[in-house]
Write an enzyme that holds these catalytic residues in place. Structure first.
Site, PDB file in Angstrom:
ATOM      1  N   HIS A 208      -5.304  73.468 -38.720  1.00  0.00           N
ATOM      2  CA  HIS A 208      -4.251  74.477 -38.675  1.00  0.00           C
ATOM      3  C   HIS A 208      -4.587  75.613 -37.701  1.00  0.00           C
ATOM      4  O   HIS A 208      -3.691  76.308 -37.208  1.00  0.00           O
ATOM      5  CB  HIS A 208      -4.029  75.046 -40.087  1.00  0.00           C
TER       6      HIS A 208
ATOM      7  N   ASP B  40       8.542  58.560 -32.283  1.00  0.00           N
ATOM      8  CA  ASP B  40       8.811  57.151 -31.996  1.00  0.00           C
ATOM      9  C   ASP B  40       7.773  56.630 -30.997  1.00  0.00           C
ATOM     10  O   ASP B  40       7.718  57.080 -29.855  1.00  0.00           O
ATOM     11  CB  ASP B  40      10.223  56.992 -31.427  1.00  0.00           C
TER      12      ASP B  40
END
Length: 417
Positions: free
Chosen positions: A159, A360
């Site tokens: 993070h 994708d």
């Protein structure tokens, strides 16, 4: 039951940038350096097809994407206490390939409770295989192939290097490279100096209670959410988001289920993007978040209509811009990121629009993409896109103990179609 299926790692090691990259040490922004951000966030991304090609395609695409996002191939260092930075070493990210001796249907498409240990799905290499401490590691990835032809990408992302939107930007760039694009559709921009750097010292780390929280999954169809948004438009003449109405319902139903003593204060917190306030470049992938906090007597949350609770949330969102600029200009001495973790407080995280659901690699988008979280010290809820073929929004709730879960679920479901 989990022991009846086996996952075997068949290869592991570092994936380095596919071309030479700069050797810099880059300072992190104030919010990147925040102590609680220096750790690996775990997530799971499930794809129905592409298993045989996926490890090679994604490994190669990862190497190409790291040329553009070269700081992510480095290591977090701390040249002076309290000032972590990224050293751009090009040493690469950890990447593993694994196989499972079952199909995704055998493990219920990894619905909770998981029928495979999460340690089999996201990488936890030993010191002999990855000598970098977890808090200094920027990213780890594992592709697990299933016998049905589907695969799971298990991701651990630090993070301190990026927020959720930034991590999704990088993973989408890997998808772009996998589909043969010459460069990411969104070019990365560092620009960490554009986030305010006030002379405000982070508060002490909070004490964490042990709450023994139940894990609850709730699904809300798009039509139901649109109906609530229409009610709010009729109530106020204004638009609101699906996040607003679901979070309002969550806060009210949870407060009712807790059955607190009169006068008890309940709190709600979530993080909002400040990219628009800072006019950051679209390619900025560092942390650019700020907390939105609400506090109210439980009687007010319970005595208000659902639409009035939405009003409270929207008012808090409006206040956030003012509070952020007070923070930026050092007009407050208090650390706004300091949190209180008790049972009366709930934290909501919105994963629905980060971009993970659109990734994708050439095999179509994931049927599910979301965090692997389940702890007993923070009453929290994650809102994310429901897994395909469902249409709508899913809540992953770890926010009530067993004694309150039945009433909480009843309230959340009472007007569902």
């Amino acid at each position: 039951m989990a022991a009846s299926f086996k996952v075997t790692r068949i290869s592991e090691g570092a994936v380095k940038p596919a071309a030479a990259t700069p050797e810099d040490t880059l300072p992190l922004a104030w919010v990147d350096r925040y102590p609680t951000h220096r750790g690996l966030v775990e997530s799971m991304h499930i794809f129905r097809s592409g298993a045989e090609a996926a490890p090679g395609v994604i490994r190669d695409a990862l190497a190409k994407a790291l040329v553009f996002f070269y700081p992510l191939a480095g290591r977090i260092v701390e040249p002076e206490a309290g000032s972590p930075a990224i050293r751009c070493t090009a040493d690469g990210v950890y990447f593993a390939e694994a196989t499972a001796d079952c199909n995704l249907e055998d493990v219920r498409f990894l619905e909770r409770p998981l029928l495979l240990p999460k340690e089999d799905l996201v990488p936890y290499p030993g010191d002999d295989r990855w000598g970098v401490e977890p808090h200094n590691t920027i990213m780890m990835m594992q592709i697990t192939k299933f016998t049905c032809g589907g695969f799971v990408m298990g991701l651990r992302f630090n993070h301190a290097s990026a927020d959720g939107m930034g991590a999704a930007q990088f993973i989408n760039a890997v998808g772009d490279m996998a589909r043969g694009l010459p460069e990411p559709r969104v070019k990365p921009v560092w620009d960490r100096e554009k986030f305010p750097n006030p002379n405000i010292k982070p508060g002490p780390l909070p004490e964490l209670p042990v709450l023994a929280l139940d894990y609850i999954v709730l699904d809300f169809p798009t039509g139901y959410i649109d109906g609530l948004k229409a009610q709010y438009k009729a109530h106020s003449g204004k638009f609101c988001s699906g996040f607003d109405v679901l979070t309002a319902k969550l806060w009210q139903c949870r407060t009712r289920a807790l059955n607190l003593e009169p006068g008890a204060t309940v709190k709600l917190c979530f993080f909002a993007s400040v990219r628009h306030l800072l006019k950051l470049d679209r390619g900025y992938y560092g942390n650019s978040i700020f907390p939105v906090k609400m506090s109210a007597p439980s009687e007010k949350v319970l005595g208000s209509s659902l639409m009035e609770v939405v009003d409270m949330i929207r008012q808090a969102k409006d206040r956030m811009a003012v509070e952020f600029f007070q923070f930026a200009k050092e007009e407050t001495e208090q650390d706004p990121f300091q949190m209180t973790f008790n049972y009366e407080s709930i934290y909501v995280s919105d994963w629905s629009k980060l971009g993970f659901a659109e990734v994708d690699y050439g095999f179509g988008p994931p049927m599910f993409a979301g965090p692997l979280v389940n702890n007993d010290f923070i009453a929290s809820v994650v809102i994310l896109k429901a897994p395909l073929p469902l249409d709508g929004t899913r809540m992953l709730a770890s926010c009530v103990t067993r004694e309150h879960s039945e009433e909480f679920v009843r309230g959340m479901k009472e007007d569902l179609p």
